[in-house]
Enzyme design. Structure first.
Site, PDB file in Angstrom:
ATOM      1  N   ASP A  67     -14.547  11.419   4.911  1.00  0.00           N
ATOM      2  CA  ASP A  67     -15.037  12.716   4.444  1.00  0.00           C
ATOM      3  C   ASP A  67     -15.287  12.683   2.941  1.00  0.00           C
ATOM      4  O   ASP A  67     -14.889  11.741   2.250  1.00  0.00           O
ATOM      5  CB  ASP A  67     -14.057  13.841   4.809  1.00  0.00           C
ATOM      6  CG  ASP A  67     -12.588  13.480   4.539  1.00  0.00           C
ATOM      7  OD1 ASP A  67     -12.338  12.528   3.777  1.00  0.00           O
ATOM      8  OD2 ASP A  67     -11.712  14.145   5.091  1.00  0.00           O
ATOM      9  N   GLU A 143     -10.804  21.128  10.762  1.00  0.00           N
ATOM     10  CA  GLU A 143      -9.770  22.151  10.721  1.00  0.00           C
ATOM     11  C   GLU A 143      -9.589  22.765  12.117  1.00  0.00           C
ATOM     12  O   GLU A 143     -10.465  22.622  12.974  1.00  0.00           O
ATOM     13  CB  GLU A 143     -10.190  23.245   9.723  1.00  0.00           C
ATOM     14  CG  GLU A 143     -10.508  22.719   8.314  1.00  0.00           C
ATOM     15  CD  GLU A 143      -9.271  22.410   7.483  1.00  0.00           C
ATOM     16  OE1 GLU A 143      -8.193  22.115   8.063  1.00  0.00           O
ATOM     17  OE2 GLU A 143      -9.368  22.451   6.250  1.00  0.00           O
TER      18      GLU A 143
END
Ligand code: PGA
Length: 242
Positions: A67, A143
């Site tokens: 990421d 998430e």
């Protein structure tokens, strides 16, 4: 999943770092999936030490990081690109042209996602992926959500993640968005290692290993994979039943 509780971060770093070194000795052009954060640092220290001792070379290895923040110059000290330079690449012989990151500053997140997917595929897929876990059960920046994610995408970070990471931002506000590999793309790695240390991870570790497989705990998706090694310290393992 193979779950190992080791005495401390150093022992975990040694074990995980040695798995990476063993892979690269056996397959010099191995494709490594790398992660940022506190959890992987002892593993990177072990890889640096093994390189310095002449026991391994990473000159043919290919890396893909999980990421990267959006709206942050790559050269900023808090970009994950800078983190990896500091903590691993500059202290070993990884070649810049073999190092791959998602571009958090892309104008077209969909094209960027596709570029990354194709680059990983062209490299032959990720042989060994390193992961941390967030206090909310995130992997990469996936998430808790209603659905498991698929390919890389741009995501809004949760308050919990911003709170955990904002202490590193002393000059500018922490970005609120990131590009991250999706859960399916992470699970495509042939083999995965997840590291969790400290009591702040104990709830997430319990949910990952003993809760239901649900996108509310993205790390629980790892239970669908057949080759995952989890390294925990006693504090992170404290809430496990067995
Ligand atoms: P940490 O982050 O290793 O810094 O705790 C892990 C994560 O949030 O994935």
């Amino acid at each position: 999943m193979n779950v190992h509780v080791l005495e401390n971060e150093e022992a975990i770093g040694q074990a995980a770092g040695d798995l990476f070194c063993a892979l690269v000795r056996q397959k010099p052009a191995a494709v490594l999936g790398l992660a940022t954060g506190i959890s992987p640092v002892p593993s990177y220290r072990r890889m640096i030490a093994q390189y310095a001792a002449g026991k391994v070379s990473f000159a043919q290895a290919i890396t893909f990081n999980l990421d990267e923040y959006c709206d942050l110059p790559r050269e900023h000290k808090n970009s994950f690109f800078s983190f990896m330079q500091r903590e691993l690449f500059s202290q070993t012989d990884f070649l810049p042209e073999h190092i791959n990151f998602l571009d958090g500053n892309t104008a077209d997140e969909f094209a960027e996602s596709e570029r990354y997917r194709l680059a990983i595929e062209a490299a032959g897929g990720i042989d060994l992926q390193l992961l941390g876990i967030g206090r909310n059960g995130h992997i990469g920046f996936n998430e808790p959500a209603e659905n498991f994610t698929v390919e890389a995408y741009k995501t809004a970070l949760t308050a919990s993640t911003i709170a955990a990471n904002s202490l590193y931002f002393d000059d500018i506000p922490m970005p609120h968005y990131a590009m991250t590999m999706g859960v399916d793309s992470i699970l495509r790695a042939k083999r995965l290692i997840l590291i969790a240390t400290g009591s702040s991870k104990a709830d997430a570790v319990k949910a990952m290993l003993e809760g239901e497989v649900t996108p509310r705990c993205p790390a629980s998706a790892l239970r669908r994979h057949t080759d995952v090694t989890v390294y925990l310290d006693p504090a992170a393992a404290a809430l496990l039943r067995k």
